[in-house]
Design an enzyme around this catalytic site. Structure first.
Site, PDB file in Angstrom:
ATOM      1  N   HIS A   1     157.642  58.464  34.019  1.00  0.00           N
ATOM      2  CA  HIS A   1     156.989  58.033  35.260  1.00  0.00           C
ATOM      3  C   HIS A   1     155.653  58.768  35.375  1.00  0.00           C
ATOM      4  O   HIS A   1     155.598  59.973  35.126  1.00  0.00           O
ATOM      5  CB  HIS A   1     157.893  58.367  36.453  1.00  0.00           C
TER       6      HIS A   1
ATOM      7  N   GLY B   1     151.641  48.371  26.534  1.00  0.00           N
ATOM      8  CA  GLY B   1     152.413  48.728  25.354  1.00  0.00           C
ATOM      9  C   GLY B   1     152.018  50.057  24.740  1.00  0.00           C
ATOM     10  O   GLY B   1     152.485  50.403  23.663  1.00  0.00           O
TER      11      GLY B   1
ATOM     12  N   GLU C   1     151.295  61.746  29.371  1.00  0.00           N
ATOM     13  CA  GLU C   1     152.495  60.945  29.086  1.00  0.00           C
ATOM     14  C   GLU C   1     152.719  60.809  27.588  1.00  0.00           C
ATOM     15  O   GLU C   1     153.845  60.898  27.098  1.00  0.00           O
ATOM     16  CB  GLU C   1     152.351  59.539  29.672  1.00  0.00           C
TER      17      GLU C   1
HETATM   18  C1  GRF Z   1     153.379  54.043  31.750  1.00  0.00           C
HETATM   19  O1  GRF Z   1     152.363  54.564  32.535  1.00  0.00           O
HETATM   20  C2  GRF Z   1     154.690  54.658  32.164  1.00  0.00           C
HETATM   21  O2  GRF Z   1     154.547  55.820  32.880  1.00  0.00           O
HETATM   22  C3  GRF Z   1     155.323  53.655  33.059  1.00  0.00           C
HETATM   23  O3  GRF Z   1     154.883  52.425  32.615  1.00  0.00           O
HETATM   24  C4  GRF Z   1     153.612  52.580  32.019  1.00  0.00           C
HETATM   25  C5  GRF Z   1     153.618  51.740  30.785  1.00  0.00           C
HETATM   26  O4  GRF Z   1     152.348  51.737  30.177  1.00  0.00           O
HETATM   27  N1  GRF Z   1     156.757  53.797  33.075  1.00  0.00           N
HETATM   28  P1  GRF Z   1     152.143  50.996  28.808  1.00  0.00           P
HETATM   29  O5  GRF Z   1     152.330  49.515  29.060  1.00  0.00           O
HETATM   30  O6  GRF Z   1     153.177  51.485  27.876  1.00  0.00           O
HETATM   31  O7  GRF Z   1     150.759  51.316  28.347  1.00  0.00           O
END
Ligand code: GRF
Length: 207
Positions: A109, A15, A179
């Protein structure tokens, strides 16, 4: 207010992506924006639990039956989002949802697409593949969603250098930092009307 709906699936996600987007709405990284809905597939998911604890409007739509796409679309439509952000949605986006929100669904991604993408390429699988390929640079990609896996038009990418001795865990941790910068930046560009799609190419109008 620019309304963001967040979509995720399964029970594996932490999350961090959705909390980062919610924080970005609060702290001004995405101005005049708010989270209109968080929709998951499993109520016990840590990501869903975190969203609820944050006070975000959470809904769970189990992906069962032929009408899943319709139910998901209807839940999204009722939230009246300007943009749908996938945040750990590991399923193919139902056609009904794609049709309801043309060019208004984005994903992040954890690699530089079109490398290290596609079905099954998520989470630690990505960073392990990056490590094993021996590439010197990885990163993250924010892209629009189409009917494939990780194949939609690319909006924004950030690179992360890989140093000798970096193991997959270390790569993953640095990519996650990238990210968390890239996704709010991309959403802000869309909210400001600075993103134009021309087929597979995405133009960003500089402010
Ligand atoms: C992230 O690394 C994103 O790149 C991918 O899913 C992951 C989600 O991570 N699409 P989190 O559960 O939001 O920490």
């Amino acid at each position: 207010m620019f309304r963001i709906a967040i979509l995720l699936s399964g029970a594996h996600g932490r999350g961090s992506t959705l909390i980062n987007l919610a924080d970005a709405c609060q702290d001004g990284r995405i101005p005049d924006a708010g989270i209109a809905a968080v929709i998951g597939t499993v109520s016990s998911s840590p990501a869903i639990q975190r969203a609820a604890a944050y006070g975000l409007p959470v809904r769970v739509i189990p992906p069962k039956g032929d009408d899943y796409g319709v139910r998901l679309r209807d839940a999204l439509v009722s939230a009246e989002p300007d943009l749908v952000c996938l945040a750990g949605y590991m399923r193919r986006t139902p056609q009904e949802v794609l049709d309801a929100f043309p060019s208004r669904i984005v994903n992040i991604h954890p690699a530089l697409l079109p490398s290290f993408g596609g079905q099954g390429m998520y989470g630690e699988h990505v960073h392990k593949a990056v490590y094993e390929a021996g590439v010197k640079v990885t990163g993250c990609t924010v892209h629009f969603i189409d009917s494939g896996y990780d194949t939609g038009p690319i909006l924004l990418q950030k690179t992360v250098e890989i140093n000798d001795g970096d193991m997959p865990d270390a790569i993953a941790a640095r990519v996650l930092v990238a990210e968390h910068a890239a996704y709010p930046e991309a959403v802000r560009l869309i909210a400001e009307g600075r993103v134009k799609l021309h087929g597979r190419r995405v133009a960003v109008l500089r402010g």
